[in-house]
Design an enzyme around this catalytic site. Structure first.
Site, PDB file in Angstrom:
ATOM      1  N   GLY A  14       0.808  -1.217   0.000  1.00 32.87           N
ATOM      2  CA  GLY A  14       0.000   0.000   0.000  1.00 32.87           C
ATOM      3  C   GLY A  14       0.841   1.267   0.000  1.00 32.87           C
ATOM      4  N   ASP A  33      -5.150   2.931   7.204  1.00 27.68           N
ATOM      5  CA  ASP A  33      -4.742   1.679   7.868  1.00 27.68           C
ATOM      6  C   ASP A  33      -5.384   1.654   9.250  1.00 27.68           C
ATOM      7  OD1 ASP A  33      -2.123  -0.361   7.225  1.00 27.68           O
ATOM      8  OD2 ASP A  33      -2.898  -0.382   9.293  1.00 27.68           O
ATOM      9  N   ASN A 120      -4.676 -11.055  -0.845  1.00 30.94           N
ATOM     10  CA  ASN A 120      -4.716 -12.476  -1.230  1.00 30.94           C
ATOM     11  C   ASN A 120      -5.606 -13.310  -0.324  1.00 30.94           C
ATOM     12  OD1 ASN A 120      -3.122 -13.038  -3.541  1.00 30.94           O
ATOM     13  ND2 ASN A 120      -1.264 -12.554  -2.393  1.00 30.94           N
ATOM     14  N   HIS A 175      -4.491 -16.391  -9.503  1.00 32.27           N
ATOM     15  CA  HIS A 175      -3.198 -15.972  -8.961  1.00 32.27           C
ATOM     16  C   HIS A 175      -2.762 -17.004  -7.941  1.00 32.27           C
ATOM     17  CE1 HIS A 175       0.023 -13.349  -8.010  1.00 32.27           C
ATOM     18  NE2 HIS A 175      -0.404 -13.033  -6.806  1.00 32.27           N
TER      19      HIS A 175
END
Ligand SMILES: NC(=O)c1ccc[n+]([C@@H]2O[C@H](COP(=O)([O-])OP(=O)(O)OC[C@H]3O[C@@H](n4cnc5c(N)ncnc54)[C@H](O)[C@@H]3O)[C@@H](O)[C@H]2O)c1
Length: 310
Positions: A14, A33, A120, A175
Site C-alpha cells: 500500500g 490503515d 490475497n 493468482h
C-alpha cells in the site's frame, strides 16, 4: 490533482503504491490503515519527499474513512501477507473478514469508485469485494496478471539479455500455483519466445514465474513482494485514471467468456475510465484451455469455501 485514489492498507504494498501514484502525479492519495499513526506518518514522510521528487500530489493518512470520500479509485491491500511455507490460500479466512469490512466502508463513501483488489488470495478476495460492494463487475478488478506477466518478462529479458522494454508476456488464470503463462503470446520485439528459446528453457521460466511470489517470500522471510506488486497496481490505476485503454491481464468477473461462469479469473481486459471496458477473448490451444479451466476450478473451490465462512 483532479483525481483521487485511496489506498487501504499502509503496509508494504500500500505505501509503495501510494508513493508510485504520487510520484507519477496521477492523483491525490489517501492512505488508510487500522494502525494508528502509520498511514499518517507514511503520508507525511512521502509529502516531505515531494519537493525533491518534484510532484504536487497531496498525500493524506488516516485511520477513519471520511478522508477517502468520493475517490475515483480505491486500491485494497489490507490484510496479512504470506510467511515462508504458507500458500496464498492459507490467508483466506483472515483476509476475507478484513476485505469485507474495508469494502463496506468504501462502498458507502465512494459509491462510484473503481476497486483494484490486491489482498490475497486474490481471486477469492475479488469475490468478497464484488459481493459486499454491490458494484457492477466492470468496477471490481483484481491485480495478479500484470504482476505475473512482469515477472515472466523480467525472466525472459534476463535469459535473452534483451531490454525489458522489448518484452511482452501474458499470464492468465488464477493468482496461484495454477496460473497459466502463455509462451505463444509472449514476445520479444514482436517475435514469439517459442522461436527464440528451447522448450526446456521456456518451461524453466514458466515454472519460475508460477513460483515467483514464493521465491521472494523465501528470501524475505518476513513478508511478501511489494515493489513489483505496487508497480502492477499502479499500471492498472494509470490506465483507468488517464483512460488509456491498455489491454492488461487482470482478474475479471466472467459470465460466459472463455466458457467460464460467475468467477473472477485472470484474462486480458481493456482498462479505461469506466474500469473493465472489454474482456478480450484470445484463441487458446486445447492444452492452454485445459490449464485455464483447471485454474478456474481451483478458484471455484476457494469461492465455495468463502460461503462456509458466513
Ligand atoms: N495480488 C497480488 O499479486 C499480491 C502481491 C503482493 C501482495 N499481495 C497481498 O497484499 C496484501 C498486503 O501485503 P503487504 O505486503 O502490503 O502486507 P503488510 O502486512 O505490509 O500490509 C498490510 C497492511 O494492512 C493493514 N490492515 C490490516 N487490516 C486492516 C483493516 N481492517 N483496515 C485497514 N488496514 C488493515 C495492516 O495494518 C498492514 O499495515 C497481502 O494479503 C498480500 O498477500 C497480493
Amino acid at each position: 490533482m483532479d483525481k483521487k485514489a485511496t489506498v487501504i492498507g499502509a503496509g508494504h504494498v500500500g505505501a509503495t503504491a501510494a508513493q508510485r501514484l504520487a510520484e507519477k502525479e496521477l492523483c491525490d492519495v489517501v492512505l488508510i490503515d487500522i494502525i494508528e499513526g502509520v498511514p499518517q506518518g507514511k503520508a507525511l514522510d512521502l509529502t516531505e519527499a515531494a519537493p525533491i521528487e518534484k510532484h504536487d500530489a497531496h498525500l493524506t493518512g488516516a485511520n477513519a474513512y471520511d478522508a477517502s470520500a468520493n475517490s475515483d479509485i480505491v486500491i485494497i491491500t489490507a490484510g496479512i501477507p504470506r510467511k515462508p511455507g504458507m500458500s496464498r490460500d492459507d490467508l483466506i479466512s483472515t483476509n476475507a473478514g478484513i476485505v469485507k469490512t474495508v469494502t463496506q466502508q468504501i462502498a458507502a463513501l465512494s459509491p462510484d469508485s473503481i476497486l483494484i483488489i490486491i489482498s490475497n488470495p486474490l481471486d477469492a478476495m475479488c469475490h468478497v469485494a464484488h459481493e459486499v460492494s454491490g458494484f457492477p463487475k466492470e468496477r471490481v478488478i483484481g491485480m495478479a496478471g500484470v504482476l505475473d506477466s512482469a515477472r515472466f518478462r523480467a525472466f525472459i529479458s534476463m535469459e535473452l539479455n534483451v531490454s525489458v522494454e522489448n518484452t511482452h508476456a501474458f499470464v492468465l488464470g488464477g493468482h496461484g500455483d495454477t496460473m497459466v503463462p502463455l509462451p505463444r503470446y509472449s514476445t520479444v520485439a514482436g517475435i514469439p519466445i517459442t522461436e527464440l528459446m528451447s522448450a526446456d528453457r521456456i518451461d524453466a521460466l514458466v515454472e519460475r514465474t508460477a513460483n515467483g511470489g514464493a521465491e521472494i517470500v523465501k528470501l524475505l522471510k518476513t513478508g511478501s513482494a511489494y515493489y513489483a506488486p505496487s508497480s502492477a497496481a499502479v499500471e492498472m490505476a494509470e490506465s483507468i485514471l488517464k483512460d488509456k485503454k491498455k489491454i492488461l491481464p487482470c482478474a475479471a468477473y466472467l459470465e460466459g467468456e472463455y466458457g467460464i461462469n460467475d468467477l473472477f479469473i485472470g484474462v486480458p481486459v481493456k482498462l479505461g475510465q469506466d474500469g473493465i471496458e472489454d474482456v478480450i477473448e484470445i484463441d487458446l490451444t486445447e492444452a492452454e484451455d485445459a490449464d485455464l479451466k483447471k485454474s478456474a476450478a481451483a478458484v471455484a473451490e476457494l469461492k465455495a469455501f468463502l460461503s462456509t465462512l458466513e
